[in-house]
Design a protein around this motif. Sequence first.
Motif, mmCIF file in Angstrom:
data_model
loop_
_atom_site.group_PDB
_atom_site.id
_atom_site.type_symbol
_atom_site.label_atom_id
_atom_site.label_comp_id
_atom_site.label_asym_id
_atom_site.label_seq_id
_atom_site.Cartn_x
_atom_site.Cartn_y
_atom_site.Cartn_z
ATOM 1 N N LEU A 26 -2.907 5.632 -8.463
ATOM 2 C CA LEU A 26 -2.705 5.667 -7.014
ATOM 3 C C LEU A 26 -2.404 4.296 -6.420
ATOM 4 O O LEU A 26 -1.409 4.156 -5.689
ATOM 5 N N MET A 30 1.259 3.465 -4.679
ATOM 6 C CA MET A 30 1.378 3.134 -3.256
ATOM 7 C C MET A 30 2.230 1.890 -3.024
ATOM 8 O O MET A 30 2.767 1.705 -1.936
ATOM 9 N N GLY A 34 4.316 3.313 -0.225
ATOM 10 C CA GLY A 34 4.009 2.694 1.061
ATOM 11 C C GLY A 34 5.257 2.250 1.813
ATOM 12 O O GLY A 34 5.502 2.708 2.944
ATOM 13 N N VAL A 44 0.979 4.916 6.954
ATOM 14 C CA VAL A 44 0.442 4.981 5.593
ATOM 15 C C VAL A 44 -1.059 4.731 5.653
ATOM 16 O O VAL A 44 -1.514 3.696 6.139
ATOM 17 N N VAL A 47 -6.518 4.162 0.939
ATOM 18 C CA VAL A 47 -7.105 5.034 -0.073
ATOM 19 C C VAL A 47 -8.501 5.421 0.398
ATOM 20 O O VAL A 47 -9.284 4.571 0.817
ATOM 21 N N THR A 57 -4.481 9.165 -0.426
ATOM 22 C CA THR A 57 -4.019 8.589 0.833
ATOM 23 C C THR A 57 -3.470 9.728 1.681
ATOM 24 O O THR A 57 -2.802 10.634 1.169
ATOM 25 N N ASN A 59 -1.003 10.313 4.700
ATOM 26 C CA ASN A 59 0.096 9.607 5.361
ATOM 27 C C ASN A 59 0.770 10.581 6.312
ATOM 28 O O ASN A 59 1.243 11.635 5.880
#
Length: 167
Positions: A26, A30, A34, A44, A47, A57, A59
Amino acid sequence: MPNPPSVPKPDLNGSINHVSITVGDLPEAMKFFGPMLKFLGYTVGAVQRSRAGDDLTFNINESNGTAFNIWQAKPELASHRFEVYEPGLHHVAFNVQRHEQVDELFALVRSLGAEILDGPGEFPFVPGGYYAFYFLGPDHLKFEVVHMPLAERNYRQMIDALDLGSR
């Protein structure tokens, strides 16, 4: 007086609320997602831990209410690479509002290390144009970025009608 043009009415029925994907790493994923999600208008998220103890996450694109959530895979499954043609999800396609945004996002994801599969270019999927590109992101997940003039026109008509109604 002439009849006003037909304007698509917004309707939540059948619209996508969120898409959730799972990645092997993860924090590393990202670094890719991101910047891409920010370009597409998403806020965004950091975590965080789910109630079940999984990291993810959240988003959200507040302008259209769509969320794109990214989850950490279970450790015993994290090394399994996604295959596009195995049963399950094939790819996720993101709209952009303008043709040139396809090219801008193409340059961004390429700079982030995406494997480009096709495009950018015109594809014969719908009347009026379909300018897109396809790529593989982290964990071999397939994505598309598309500009459809028909969708852009319908969106602009809806916004204009809402603006006119608020006067």
